[in-house]
Design a protein around this motif. Structure first.
Motif, short mmCIF file in Angstrom:
data_model
loop_
_atom_site.label_atom_id
_atom_site.label_comp_id
_atom_site.label_asym_id
_atom_site.label_seq_id
_atom_site.Cartn_x
_atom_site.Cartn_y
_atom_site.Cartn_z
N LYS A 68 -1.55 9.85 6.18
CA LYS A 68 -2.76 9.17 5.70
C LYS A 68 -2.60 7.65 5.67
CE LYS A 68 -5.95 12.16 4.76
NZ LYS A 68 -7.40 12.03 4.92
N VAL A 69 -1.45 7.20 5.21
CA VAL A 69 -1.30 5.76 5.02
C VAL A 69 -0.71 5.10 6.26
CG1 VAL A 69 -0.41 3.93 3.54
CG2 VAL A 69 -1.05 6.13 2.55
N ILE B 148 0.83 -1.20 0.00
CA ILE B 148 0.00 0.00 0.00
C ILE B 148 0.87 1.26 0.00
CG2 ILE B 148 -0.37 -0.11 2.52
CD1 ILE B 148 -2.82 1.32 -0.03
N PRO C 292 -4.96 1.45 14.99
CA PRO C 292 -5.31 0.56 16.11
C PRO C 292 -4.09 0.12 16.91
CG PRO C 292 -6.43 -0.12 14.10
CD PRO C 292 -5.44 0.93 13.70
N LYS D 158 2.07 13.09 3.15
CA LYS D 158 0.75 12.50 2.89
C LYS D 158 0.78 11.00 3.23
CE LYS D 158 -3.36 13.18 0.93
NZ LYS D 158 -4.22 14.31 1.22
N SER E 129 0.78 3.98 -3.01
CA SER E 129 0.62 5.41 -2.75
C SER E 129 1.70 6.23 -3.45
CB SER E 129 0.66 5.70 -1.25
OG SER E 129 -0.23 4.87 -0.57
N ASP F 214 -10.64 -0.17 14.69
CA ASP F 214 -10.06 -1.13 13.75
C ASP F 214 -11.13 -1.68 12.80
OD1 ASP F 214 -8.44 -2.81 12.42
OD2 ASP F 214 -7.75 -3.94 14.17
N ARG F 215 -10.90 -1.50 11.50
CA ARG F 215 -11.87 -1.95 10.48
C ARG F 215 -11.48 -3.25 9.82
NH1 ARG F 215 -16.33 1.06 11.39
NH2 ARG F 215 -15.82 3.26 11.62
N ARG F 216 -10.42 -3.86 10.30
CA ARG F 216 -9.98 -5.10 9.65
C ARG F 216 -10.84 -6.28 10.07
NH1 ARG F 216 -3.86 -4.79 11.08
NH2 ARG F 216 -4.87 -3.76 12.79
N GLY G 16 -2.87 6.21 9.37
CA GLY G 16 -4.25 5.73 9.24
C GLY G 16 -4.33 4.22 9.37
N GLU G 17 -3.39 3.53 8.72
CA GLU G 17 -3.44 2.06 8.73
C GLU G 17 -2.97 1.49 10.06
OE1 GLU G 17 -4.55 -0.11 5.84
OE2 GLU G 17 -5.52 1.83 5.99
#
Lengths: 221, 245
Positions: A140-141, A123, A148, A136, A127, A219-221, A144-145
């Motif tokens: 963001k990456v 990722i 959690p 950025k 990017s 956490d969206r995973r 953001g990632e």
């Protein structure tokens, strides 16, 4: 052994708790202000990183390692002149914050580095291909990632600081550790020691549960 | 529109120097779906990374639309990269962002206004057929749906070229077919040139008009898919195409 009420009327546990909270929160904030960039640049300068630089990477690693190797109780003593310069005295919660922040910064540098390393290379490269700038990608990456994991890291840092702050109590650092040592050790008050310990254990539990909850929530995973 | 001129690339290991690409020459025309075929370790991915500008070749040049990508740096390079959409191998989505935000990310980098982002993201979701998944997170999607998101994201800034690395290798045959149909549609409807890396001959046969076969870092055969399939020259291609009949 006296009952809890009479202990509380004798020893200002609440003040100790507030002092400990004050030390934890302020030191954690300062530690992240210093340690976060330390962790970020360690990741960016690593091999195949966005700012690959062997020498800077090595230097950052040595700084973190050396900083983390200094036992906290010794760190407090060797930076007394520095603490005096900033706070004007070398005892009490505010003075303790200076040494807590420094000690925790190195720790934060390392755990932030570890959190960011978990972000997949794919990722990051994607990017780069999109034309993203390094800031950025960092905000963001990476951020953001790894959020959690970074949040979990905050709780580990805070709990570490609880332990450190108790050590600082041995040299008049204030807070719950100070009470436990002053009453429980120097005055043979086992009852005060036990009550203080229970408060510390509860505090650690609350920090752990709270941050685990937030980490899971984001956490969206 | 894409010219790859005598590219070589070596990687230095602790003990030895490994030549991954050896004098690669390719010419991809506008509107092509160009397949780069080969076994794992043949150097395909390195070639794609060089075309995407992620890696620099030791020698040789990549010329896209008349511009040598090794000549441009900094902001110009970042802007130029918007002409090239890339989907790397594996799922490279932002796992903490939903489908909408994933597709919006390159537009955000491009500093597009909120309205532009919104309409473009929805347009792309419709194009790749994931409109009903727009609020979901990658962990809630199937492999095929993730690839659709990745393809939509790669198309966000209206690239002229789409570079795809094994986009179907983790998908079942049915989903593979769907994704390939989508790529065909993108190619004809949006007139996007596609370079697709694959080890799967069926994938190459079903969508590519040209292919280059890479073995051991060299192109051993190239031409239209019909030419190579009907009259393979090398032993490697003879086995490769014979096994498929």
């Amino acid at each position: 052994m006296k009952d809890l009420f009479s202990i509380l009327s004798e020893v200002d546990l609440f003040k100790g708790l507030l002092e400990t909270l004050y030390m934890i929160i302020v030191s954690t904030l300062i530690a992240y202000i210093i340690g976060f960039p330390l962790g970020v640049f360690t990741v960016l300068t690593e091999k195949d990183g966005l700012l690959e630089n062997k020498i800077i990477h090595k230097i950052l690693n040595v700084i973190i390692n050396v900083g983390r190797s200094i036992p906290f109780i010794i760190l407090i003593i060797i930076i007394i002149p520095f603490t005096n310069l900033i706070v004007g005295k070398s005892w009490g919660p505010t003075a303790t914050i200076v040494s807590l922040s420094i000690a925790a910064s190195f720790f934060v540098g390392r755990i932030v580095e570890q959190s960011l390393s978990e972000v997949s290379k794919g990722i990051i490269e994607t990017s780069v291909c999109m034309g993203a700038t390094i800031p950025k990608i960092v905000f963001k990456v990476y951020l953001g990632e790894a959020l959690p994991s970074i949040i979990k890291g905050i709780s580990i840092t805070m709990i570490n600081i609880v332990g450190y702050s108790a050590m600082a109590g041995a040299v008049g650092g204030g807070g719950l550790g100070d009470i436990a040592i002053k009453y429980g050790y120097h005055n043979f008050r086992t009852d005060v020691m036990i009550v203080t310990l229970i408060v510390i254990v509860l505090l650690v539990q609350i920090i752990q549960i709270l941050f685990d909850f937030i980490s899971k929530k984001v956490d969206r995973r | 529109m894409i010219k790859i001129k005598s590219i070589s690339k070596s990687f230095v290991n602790k003990k030895s120097v490994v030549k991954v690409l050896d004098d690669i020459n390719l010419e991809v025309d506008s509107g092509d779906i160009y397949g780069i075929l080969g076994l794992s370790g043949a150097g395909k991915t390195t070639l794609l990374r060089i075309i995407s500008g992620l890696e620099k070749p030791d020698v040789g040049e990549v010329i896209i639309d008349g511009i040598n990508i090794n000549d441009i740096i900094g902001k110009n390079l970042r802007n130029f990269k918007k002409n090239i959409g890339v989907v790397f191998q594996g799922i490279n989505l932002l796992m903490q962002k939903n489908v909408y935000d994933n597709i919006a990310f390159p537009l955000e980098i491009d500093k597009a206004s909120k309205d532009v982002v919104d309409s473009r993201v929805k347009e792309l979701c419709n194009l790749v057929g994931i409109m009903d998944k727009i609020d979901l997170y990658p962990a809630q999607l199937s492999g095929g749906q993730c690839q659709r998101v990745a393809i939509a994201r790669a198309l966000a800034c209206n690239p002229k070229v789409l570079l795809l690395d094994e986009v179907t290798s983790a998908l079942d045959p049915f989903t593979t077919k769907q994704v390939l149909n989508l790529l065909k549609e993108i190619n004809t409807r949006l007139n996007v040139t596609i370079i697709i890396i694959t080890h799967n001959i069926k994938v190459a046969k079903s969508i590519c008009n040209h292919i280059a076969v890479v073995e051991g870092g060299k192109i051993i055969e190239k031409g239209t898919i019909e030419e190579v399939a009907s009259n393979p020259q090398s032993d490697f291609c003879k086995i490769l195409f014979a096994g498929d009949e």
